[in-house]
Design an enzyme around this catalytic site. Sequence first.
Site, PDB file in Angstrom:
ATOM      1  N   GLU A 256       6.990   2.494   8.622  1.00  0.00           N
ATOM      2  CA  GLU A 256       7.975   2.192   7.399  1.00  0.00           C
ATOM      3  C   GLU A 256       8.530   0.990   7.799  1.00  0.00           C
ATOM      4  OE1 GLU A 256       9.536   6.002   6.147  1.00  0.00           O
ATOM      5  OE2 GLU A 256       7.657   6.640   5.044  1.00  0.00           O
TER       6      GLU A 256
HETATM    7  C1  HEC Z   1       7.482   2.104   3.577  1.00  0.00           C
HETATM    8  C2  HEC Z   1       7.919   3.086   2.340  1.00  0.00           C
HETATM    9  C3  HEC Z   1       9.301   3.826   2.525  1.00  0.00           C
HETATM   10  C4  HEC Z   1      10.645   3.281   3.088  1.00  0.00           C
HETATM   11  C5  HEC Z   1      10.945   2.033   3.709  1.00  0.00           C
HETATM   12  C6  HEC Z   1      11.455   4.561   2.944  1.00  0.00           C
HETATM   13  N1  HEC Z   1      10.791   5.637   2.453  1.00  0.00           N
HETATM   14 FE1  HEC Z   1      11.776   7.471   2.022  1.00  0.00          FE
HETATM   15  N2  HEC Z   1       9.985   8.325   1.899  1.00  0.00           N
HETATM   16  C7  HEC Z   1       8.741   7.529   1.744  1.00  0.00           C
HETATM   17  C8  HEC Z   1       7.565   8.392   1.802  1.00  0.00           C
HETATM   18  C9  HEC Z   1       6.086   8.089   1.964  1.00  0.00           C
HETATM   19  C10 HEC Z   1       8.236   9.670   1.849  1.00  0.00           C
HETATM   20  C11 HEC Z   1       7.452  11.109   1.910  1.00  0.00           C
HETATM   21  C12 HEC Z   1       7.529  11.335   3.326  1.00  0.00           C
HETATM   22  C13 HEC Z   1       6.757  12.659   3.508  1.00  0.00           C
HETATM   23  O1  HEC Z   1       7.088  13.806   2.761  1.00  0.00           O
HETATM   24  O2  HEC Z   1       6.312  13.126   4.567  1.00  0.00           O
HETATM   25  C14 HEC Z   1       9.787   9.464   1.731  1.00  0.00           C
HETATM   26  C15 HEC Z   1      10.642  10.682   1.705  1.00  0.00           C
HETATM   27  C16 HEC Z   1      11.818  10.319   1.424  1.00  0.00           C
HETATM   28  C17 HEC Z   1      12.742  11.333   1.022  1.00  0.00           C
HETATM   29  C18 HEC Z   1      12.769  12.875   0.851  1.00  0.00           C
HETATM   30  C19 HEC Z   1      12.307  13.148  -0.580  1.00  0.00           C
HETATM   31  C20 HEC Z   1      11.878  14.412  -1.057  1.00  0.00           C
HETATM   32  O3  HEC Z   1      11.869  14.865  -2.266  1.00  0.00           O
HETATM   33  O4  HEC Z   1      11.389  15.109  -0.188  1.00  0.00           O
HETATM   34  C21 HEC Z   1      13.995  10.806   0.880  1.00  0.00           C
HETATM   35  C22 HEC Z   1      15.378  11.434   0.505  1.00  0.00           C
HETATM   36  C23 HEC Z   1      13.955   9.346   1.256  1.00  0.00           C
HETATM   37  N3  HEC Z   1      12.744   9.322   1.546  1.00  0.00           N
HETATM   38  C24 HEC Z   1      14.892   8.349   1.493  1.00  0.00           C
HETATM   39  C25 HEC Z   1      14.804   7.151   2.141  1.00  0.00           C
HETATM   40  C26 HEC Z   1      15.615   6.358   2.780  1.00  0.00           C
HETATM   41  C27 HEC Z   1      17.307   6.691   2.701  1.00  0.00           C
HETATM   42  C28 HEC Z   1      15.183   5.456   3.195  1.00  0.00           C
HETATM   43  C29 HEC Z   1      15.856   4.141   3.988  1.00  0.00           C
HETATM   44  C30 HEC Z   1      16.657   4.623   5.064  1.00  0.00           C
HETATM   45  C31 HEC Z   1      13.608   5.430   2.948  1.00  0.00           C
HETATM   46  N4  HEC Z   1      13.561   6.498   2.177  1.00  0.00           N
HETATM   47  C32 HEC Z   1      12.672   4.571   3.291  1.00  0.00           C
HETATM   48  C33 HEC Z   1       8.706   6.180   1.821  1.00  0.00           C
HETATM   49  C34 HEC Z   1       9.579   5.311   2.330  1.00  0.00           C
END
Ligand code: HEC
Lengths: 339, 339
Positions: free
Chosen positions: A131
Amino acid sequence: MSATATGWLLTAVAETSSEGSTDHASERLANEPVQPIAPYQSEHPEKVELGKKLFFEPRLSRSGFISCNSCHNLSRGGTDNLPTSIGHNWQEGPINSPTVLNAGLHMAQFWDGRAATLQEQAAGPIDNPMEMAYTHTLAIEVLRSIPAYVDMFEAVYATRDIGIDHVTDAIAEFEETLVTPNSRFDQWLRGDDSAITADELAGYETFKSIGCVACHYGEALGGKDFHRMGLVHEYLTENPSQGRFEATGEERDRFSFKVPSLRNVERTYPYFHDGAVWTLAEATEIMAYLQLGRELPQADIDNMVAFMRTLTGEQPQITLPQLPPSTENTPQPVPFERE
Amino acid sequence: MSATATGWLLTAVAETSSEGSTDHASERLANEPVQPIAPYQSEHPEKVELGKKLFFEPRLSRSGFISCNSCHNLSRGGTDNLPTSIGHNWQEGPINSPTVLNAGLHMAQFWDGRAATLQEQAAGPIDNPMEMAYTHTLAIEVLRSIPAYVDMFEAVYATRDIGIDHVTDAIAEFEETLVTPNSRFDQWLRGDDSAITADELAGYETFKSIGCVACHYGEALGGKDFHRMGLVHEYLTENPSQGRFEATGEERDRFSFKVPSLRNVERTYPYFHDGAVWTLAEATEIMAYLQLGRELPQADIDNMVAFMRTLTGEQPQITLPQLPPSTENTPQPVPFERE
Ligand code: HEC
Ligand code: HEC
Ligand code: HEC
Ligand code: HEC
Ligand SMILES: [Ca+2]
Ligand SMILES: [Ca+2]
């Protein structure tokens, strides 16, 4: 299905008339298995503002290009609307990016629930090589090198010694504000019979009577339990995720996922953990068949889709933050890897 | 150097006292080679709003991930703060991304000036294989498939038949609004002697007296001429760009670039067309040596840098647009290329 959910389901089926409307808002609120979203009023506006900056901050990534908002775009319902995400160096992500909208209402974070809280979750992406591909140490070094950030952290946490827990705490507080109250459906829940159409109401009735609501209930219409994807019939996918099994190692959790919220679901396509399905109609048909063993008439599907579209609430009004400039002490981004 | 620029330079050197202040705002405004930035009041607010949506619209790219704002991040002074940009499929861009702030004040767009207007420029990135890697036909197909967009275009252009010229016209109108008035330096220009410090004023005096202002003059402190990079001494770079020569084929234009605006320059690092220089102090030292053949004492450099920091104006307050969801007719993004 949890005991509470079953209870709600039975109550709902028993007590809602086929018209589904009542003159008394309080009665409706008490009886329906879905509750309206409450607006979130933070007691720490400075922390929220700092968290917002960090949410939009590409310097928390190795490339200096990717921020939380890249994959949870607040112009697009808090998702990237891609099957799986584009990460550092254009790596193909393993799973669909869920929305951050209303995520504070979930009992746990990630599809497999491996983070208990928003704060715990926020520590994940920064040093995830797929990521943002950075390290917490370097991310903190970036923030410490920028006097405006040091001042902001001091104002909120009374220390100039920024740590990763401050960063994730501020991001989590910002995320708590990302609720979407006042959808048409919530207006109906609060007693306004004219807020949804007869077709939409019929869709909601079907949603309850055939049992969708057993899993998609509560304020978020989801986010409260894990369930097997493919309860009655198997779900075929090329995605290798084993769901909650990966977090617990328990055989019964294999292929079990956190039930996604259906709030703003018309904006969070494509659907399912593999992002394989692009339309709500198809997702509904699949859910009915896989989870409930039912093949629904087209009119029921149409009405249920119409109902789900009433779940789009007020999107958070975000004023784009202004990020303070780097200094000569700021670690430089590494957009391209050199041999 | 244009005749006008020379005129201004001479006037400035002759008429500005070493204190550089005058009681009369109008006298200062008339005599200085730099003019304050005027706020931009669009007569077409609906068009601006549409243009803003398009500026933030990743669906104008093949991947569905990259928008204008990816490389001209309005949280970061309208740039990506990278030496060269990350484009589709993480391709390494050929040249530094200039800011879109105040770009409407330039006599032409791009480092080599190959686009005459903002509208002409905006047609470039969408189908540039290194940037958004899409086609105009597909971008238009995306917009036409989304009823909310069709309605917005109809409200502005009185037709539901969206064309690329409408898209670029709306983006250009949004960009026209991205001016940064009311910097401390502009307050000083308007007669407020206390708006800048003695050091900053001294920096401005040096900036004028040694000749920087010959190229960096006018409202934008740049954007009005092309000049050879390395006029007195050669600039050594690994970047292959030949500058304006690539647009005109004229030998005298080889290695000549549009003079960049110095407005908000503390936010538009790294500097020069190759993005090789990270600090304003170093950029200043290089400019003085290469363009004017001078080696400056550190105090002069410090003061000039202090002066240039007074050129940061009010950044546009952007409310993040809400992009309407795709429909089943919307061409799907292609984030990853399959064999
Ligand atoms: C490159 C893409 C990417 C980036 C950059 C990213 N995310 Fe995510 N995010 C995802 C993905 C894909 C998932 C699901 C992963 C899993 O469930 O294993 C996720 C899951 C989440 C969830 C959980 C939501 C749920 O309903 O379960 C949250 C809250 C979240 N991210 C917040 C953030 C925050 C805050 C940041 C920065 C610090 C961030 N993400 C950066 C792709 C990204
Ligand atoms: C037994 C639990 C259960 C039942 C019953 C159920 N769902 Fe689901 N629903 C889930 C789970 C778990 C997922 C996530 C599956 C995945 O992504 O692999 C899901 C996903 C969805 C999604 C996609 C959400 C997204 O953002 O990806 C929609 C839409 C949906 N359900 C609607 C329905 C409808 C409509 C019904 C009734 C016809 C229904 N669900 C019945 C558990 C259930
Ligand atoms: C992948 C990165 C990237 C994307 C996406 C991108 N740009 Fe650019 N932009 C650049 C680079 C690099 C240049 C300089 C190119 C040159 O001068 O040859 C530039 C130049 C410009 C300029 C000229 C500024 C000046 O001072 O000459 C404007 C205006 C502009 N872009 C606006 C846009 C708009 C509008 C979009 C979306 C339709 C967009 N850009 C998309 C990287 C990008
Ligand atoms: C003869 C014309 C000329 C003179 C004199 C000149 N400049 Fe420049 N300046 C340019 C050009 C052309 C560029 C762009 C060069 C490039 O990017 O390759 C530039 C770039 C810059 C930049 C980098 C801006 C950016 O965003 O990349 C700064 C800072 C700057 N000049 C400051 C100065 C200062 C301070 C002086 C006097 C010491 C000065 N310039 C004198 C023409 C000039
Ligand atoms: Ca999704
Ligand atoms: Ca730059």
